[in-house]
Design an enzyme around this catalytic site. Sequence first.
Site, PDB file in Angstrom:
ATOM      1  N   LYS A  91      -7.429  -0.141   4.410  1.00 30.78           N
ATOM      2  CA  LYS A  91      -8.741  -0.582   4.132  1.00 30.78           C
ATOM      3  C   LYS A  91      -8.966  -2.325   3.755  1.00 30.78           C
ATOM      4  CE  LYS A  91      -6.964   1.553   0.606  1.00 30.78           C
ATOM      5  NZ  LYS A  91      -5.031   1.818   1.313  1.00 30.78           N
ATOM      6  N   GLY A 114      -1.741  -3.462  -1.643  1.00 38.94           N
ATOM      7  CA  GLY A 114      -2.003  -4.818  -0.946  1.00 38.94           C
ATOM      8  C   GLY A 114      -2.624  -4.742   1.012  1.00 38.94           C
TER       9      GLY A 114
HETATM   10  P1  GDP Z   1      -4.221  -1.176   3.326  1.00 37.03           P
HETATM   11  O1  GDP Z   1      -3.219  -0.488   1.589  1.00 37.03           O
HETATM   12  O2  GDP Z   1      -4.648  -0.138   3.238  1.00 37.03           O
HETATM   13  O3  GDP Z   1      -5.539  -2.488   2.914  1.00 37.03           O
HETATM   14  O4  GDP Z   1      -3.972  -2.041   4.147  1.00 37.03           O
HETATM   15  P2  GDP Z   1      -2.215  -2.766   4.492  1.00 37.03           P
HETATM   16  O5  GDP Z   1      -3.188  -3.929   4.656  1.00 37.03           O
HETATM   17  O6  GDP Z   1      -1.652  -2.546   2.896  1.00 37.03           O
HETATM   18  O7  GDP Z   1      -1.861  -2.109   5.843  1.00 37.03           O
HETATM   19  C1  GDP Z   1      -2.053  -2.101   6.594  1.00 37.03           C
HETATM   20  C2  GDP Z   1      -1.803  -3.029   7.800  1.00 37.03           C
HETATM   21  O8  GDP Z   1      -2.322  -3.007   9.131  1.00 37.03           O
HETATM   22  C3  GDP Z   1      -1.880  -4.632   7.650  1.00 37.03           C
HETATM   23  O9  GDP Z   1      -0.750  -5.360   8.435  1.00 37.03           O
HETATM   24  C4  GDP Z   1      -3.009  -4.686   8.358  1.00 37.03           C
HETATM   25  O10 GDP Z   1      -3.131  -6.513   9.313  1.00 37.03           O
HETATM   26  C5  GDP Z   1      -1.810  -3.794   9.956  1.00 37.03           C
HETATM   27  N1  GDP Z   1      -3.940  -3.663  10.909  1.00 37.03           N
HETATM   28  C6  GDP Z   1      -4.952  -2.971  10.742  1.00 37.03           C
HETATM   29  N2  GDP Z   1      -5.336  -2.473  11.690  1.00 37.03           N
HETATM   30  C7  GDP Z   1      -4.582  -2.224  12.132  1.00 37.03           C
HETATM   31  C8  GDP Z   1      -4.173  -1.949  13.908  1.00 37.03           C
HETATM   32  O11 GDP Z   1      -6.071  -1.425  14.143  1.00 37.03           O
HETATM   33  N3  GDP Z   1      -3.620  -2.172  14.560  1.00 37.03           N
HETATM   34  C9  GDP Z   1      -2.629  -3.402  13.954  1.00 37.03           C
HETATM   35  N4  GDP Z   1      -2.138  -3.439  14.720  1.00 37.03           N
HETATM   36  N5  GDP Z   1      -2.516  -3.413  12.514  1.00 37.03           N
HETATM   37  C10 GDP Z   1      -2.792  -2.927  12.329  1.00 37.03           C
HETATM   38  P1  IMO Z   2      -2.992   0.067  -1.130  1.00 39.45           P
HETATM   39  O1  IMO Z   2      -4.025  -0.349  -1.886  1.00 39.45           O
HETATM   40  C1  IMO Z   2       0.618   2.719  -1.315  1.00 39.45           C
HETATM   41  C2  IMO Z   2       1.574   3.934  -4.341  1.00 39.45           C
HETATM   42  C3  IMO Z   2       3.537   3.512  -5.447  1.00 39.45           C
HETATM   43  C4  IMO Z   2       4.072   4.518  -6.020  1.00 39.45           C
HETATM   44  C5  IMO Z   2       2.994   5.377  -6.849  1.00 39.45           C
HETATM   45  C6  IMO Z   2       2.435   4.308  -8.188  1.00 39.45           C
HETATM   46  O2  IMO Z   2      -2.039  -1.119  -0.615  1.00 39.45           O
HETATM   47  O3  IMO Z   2      -2.905   0.718   0.037  1.00 39.45           O
HETATM   48  P2  IMO Z   2       1.691   2.694  -9.463  1.00 39.45           P
HETATM   49  O4  IMO Z   2       2.315   1.050  -9.236  1.00 39.45           O
HETATM   50  O5  IMO Z   2       0.720   2.770  -8.729  1.00 39.45           O
HETATM   51  O6  IMO Z   2       2.268   3.075 -11.035  1.00 39.45           O
HETATM   52  O7  IMO Z   2       2.571   3.331  -8.473  1.00 39.45           O
HETATM   53  O8  IMO Z   2       1.800   4.998  -5.861  1.00 39.45           O
HETATM   54  N1  IMO Z   2       1.189   2.613  -3.938  1.00 39.45           N
HETATM   55  C7  IMO Z   2       0.801   2.182  -3.447  1.00 39.45           C
HETATM   56  N2  IMO Z   2       1.537   2.823  -2.278  1.00 39.45           N
HETATM   57  N3  IMO Z   2      -0.282   1.447  -0.647  1.00 39.45           N
HETATM   58  C8  IMO Z   2      -0.740   0.879  -2.027  1.00 39.45           C
HETATM   59  O9  IMO Z   2      -2.334   0.571  -2.465  1.00 39.45           O
HETATM   60  C9  IMO Z   2      -0.250   1.990  -3.230  1.00 39.45           C
HETATM   61  N4  IMO Z   2      -0.299   1.397  -4.834  1.00 39.45           N
HETATM   62  C10 IMO Z   2       0.118   2.054  -5.401  1.00 39.45           C
HETATM   63  O10 IMO Z   2       4.468   3.174  -4.353  1.00 39.45           O
HETATM   64  O11 IMO Z   2       4.682   5.340  -5.507  1.00 39.45           O
HETATM   65 MG    MG Z   3      -1.926  -1.759   1.433  1.00 37.83          MG
END
Ligand code: GDP
Ligand code: IMO
Ligand code: MG
Length: 428
Positions: free
Chosen positions: A16, A40
Site C-alpha cells: 500500500k 509498516g
Molecule cells: P504495506 O504495509 O501494504 O505498505 O506493505 P509493506 O511495505 O509492509 O510490504 C510490501 C513490501 O513489498 C515492501 O518492502 C515494498 O518495497 C515491496 N514491494 C511493493 N511492491 C512491490 C513489487 O511490485 N515487487 C516487489 N518485489 N516488491 C514490492
Molecule cells: P500494514 O498497514 C500486517 C496484525 C498483527 C496482528 C493483528 C492485530 O503494514 O499492512 P494489532 O497490533 O493491530 O492489534 O495486531 O493485526 N497487523 C498487521 N499485519 N500488516 C499490518 O499493517 C498490520 N497491522 C496489524 O500482526 O495479527
Molecule cells: Mg506493512
Amino acid sequence: MPGIVLIGAQWGDEGKGKATDLIGTKVDYVARFNGGNNAGHSVVVGNESYALHLLPSGIINPNLTPVIGNGVVVDPEVLFEEIDGLEARGIDCSHLKVSEAAHIIAPYHRTLDKVTERFLGKHKIGTTGRGIGPAYADKINRVGIRVHDLFNEKHLHDKVEASLHQKNQMLVKLYNRRPIDVDQTTEELLKLGERLKPYVANTGLILNKALDEGKTVLFEGAQATMLDVDHGTYPFVTSSNPTAGGACTGTGVGPTKITRVIGVSKAYVTRVGEGPFPTELFDESGEWLRQQGHEFGVTTGRPRRCGWFDAVVNRYASQVNGLTDIVLTKLDVLTGLKEIPICVAYDVDGERYDDMPTDQAAFAAAKPIYETMPGWDEDISGCHAFDELPATCQDYVKRLEELSNCRISAIGTGPQRDHIISVHSLID
Ligand code: GDP
Ligand code: IMO
Ligand code: MG
C-alpha cells in the site's frame, strides 16, 4: 472531488505504501484514516528506502498535504520519532495536519497490549504490541484521551483519572503489576501536547473544503480487509476498520465524496500474527516465497506466513469495499515457478464455498481448492506495458482479474517507484 480510497485487500503488507506514493504524485492530500503505528509501509525512491508507521506514505511527496484523520490512534512519541527521522533525511514534515479528535495511545496502552497478550497465552492474537487494541477499546468504552484533551491540564487530569481508575485495579489485582500514576501520566501527556500543537487542525473541515474546491484526496488505508474488526477473521484482526467505509468515519468525509476505491493485492498472500489462513504453505514453497519476496515485517521484523493467491479473499474484498480497481503487487516474486496454484474456492467438510464463509469455524476449517497456471522464467522488472509481459504471466494476471470480480489497473514488477505497469489510470 475526487476522493480516492486505497485499502489492503488481503491481510496487510500488500504494498500500500508504494501504491500510495505512486498515486501521491498526482494528489493534493493523503489522509490516514485507521490504525496507528501497527502499520509498516515501505516506500523506495531511488536509492532511498523509507519505513513509515504512523505518517501517511504521501509525506515523501513535498507537494501534498499529509493528514492524520480522527480514526487513527496516535502515539505522540512515535510520531515525533518518525518526524525527526524524516527531517534528518531532508523530508519536511511541517505541513502535517493531525486531527484534534484522534485518540491518543498513552504509555499505559502499550503496557496493557503486552500484558493482555501474555495473559491470553495460547489464545493470543499476535498483536504488534503497540497499544492499538487497548487505545481503541478505551475509545469505544468512552474513556479515551483525544488530541484536543492534551491542551487543557484540568480536563486532561480528569480524563486520565477516569481512564486509569479501572485499569489500575486490573493491573494490580489481575496482572500483578504496579499501578500507573495519574499525575505523572498527565504531566507527560501535557508535554507531548505542547510539541503536537502546531500540527493539530480540524482535519474533517480541511478535507471537505479541499474536495469541494475540486482538489484530490487520497485516503490511505493501513492494515487490510481481512484484519477488519467487523469484516475480517475475528478475533484475529486489528481493532479498527481498514475497509473502505473506514475512510469516511475515520476522516469525517461523507460517502458521496468517494469516487474510487482501489484495493492493493499481492500476487500471492502473506499474513503476520495468529489466525486462520487457508492457502498457507508450510513446505519449501512457503520458504521460497518468503525469501524471494523478502517477507519479513517492517514493524516487528517477524517472518510473514506465506501462501498462494486466494481468489475467495479477493472476491470478498471486492464486495466489502466496493472495489473499482486492483493494484496487483509483487508479480515479479513469482518469476521462476514452473506452475502457480490459485485458490478458486474452499472445501469445508466436503461442501464447496465459492464465497467467504461468515462462520469463522468454517473459515478455519476451509481447505483450498486449487487451479494451476503455468509460470514464467523471464525477468519482468523491466516491463512497462502489459503486452511486454511473457504470455503465461499475462494469462495469470487475467485469471486473477476474472476471479477477483474487479479489473487490475496496475501491476507491480519490483520495489522501485518505476517498477510498475499501468493498465488503467488510477486517478481520473
Ligand atoms: P504495506 O504495509 O501494504 O505498505 O506493505 P509493506 O511495505 O509492509 O510490504 C510490501 C513490501 O513489498 C515492501 O518492502 C515494498 O518495497 C515491496 N514491494 C511493493 N511492491 C512491490 C513489487 O511490485 N515487487 C516487489 N518485489 N516488491 C514490492
Ligand atoms: P500494514 O498497514 C500486517 C496484525 C498483527 C496482528 C493483528 C492485530 O503494514 O499492512 P494489532 O497490533 O493491530 O492489534 O495486531 O493485526 N497487523 C498487521 N499485519 N500488516 C499490518 O499493517 C498490520 N497491522 C496489524 O500482526 O495479527
Ligand atoms: Mg506493512
